[in-house]
Write an enzyme that holds these catalytic residues in place. Sequence first.
Site, short mmCIF file in Angstrom:
data_model
loop_
_atom_site.label_atom_id
_atom_site.label_comp_id
_atom_site.label_asym_id
_atom_site.label_seq_id
_atom_site.Cartn_x
_atom_site.Cartn_y
_atom_site.Cartn_z
N CYS A 104 5.72 9.63 5.28
CA CYS A 104 5.38 8.99 4.38
C CYS A 104 6.00 7.42 4.43
O CYS A 104 7.21 7.35 4.51
CB CYS A 104 5.87 9.53 2.82
SG CYS A 104 5.57 8.82 1.44
N VAL A 105 5.43 6.63 4.32
CA VAL A 105 5.99 5.21 4.59
C VAL A 105 6.47 4.72 3.07
O VAL A 105 6.20 4.87 2.04
CB VAL A 105 4.73 4.10 4.76
CG1 VAL A 105 5.40 2.82 5.01
CG2 VAL A 105 4.15 4.70 6.17
#
Length: 105
Positions: A104-105
């Site tokens: 997840c960025v």
Amino acid sequence: MSTREIAGFTVDIDDEEFLTNPAQWNEDIAVALAKEIGIDPLTEEHWQVIKFLRTDYEAQGETPTLRRVATAGGVEMKKLYQLFPKKPAKKMSYVAGLQKPTGCV
């Protein structure tokens, strides 16, 4: 590691303000965190997702991905985006007191 007070509780957080110790989380903290990101009130559908995240985390040892919540948690992807608009994986894990899912960025 830093600490922060949320809903009257002191918790350990990382540089993005995600809780680093899931054991410090409680429902009052979830409500406060949700309000911070514009989710108010938390509905029964929100709680269903949050409880799945916490249960799955305990079983798997890592924060579930968005895809896992949709498939194993039984919540349609479209619904997840409605409940936690814009970056649902990040927002769900934040409110649930867990780290961002891997990737997840």
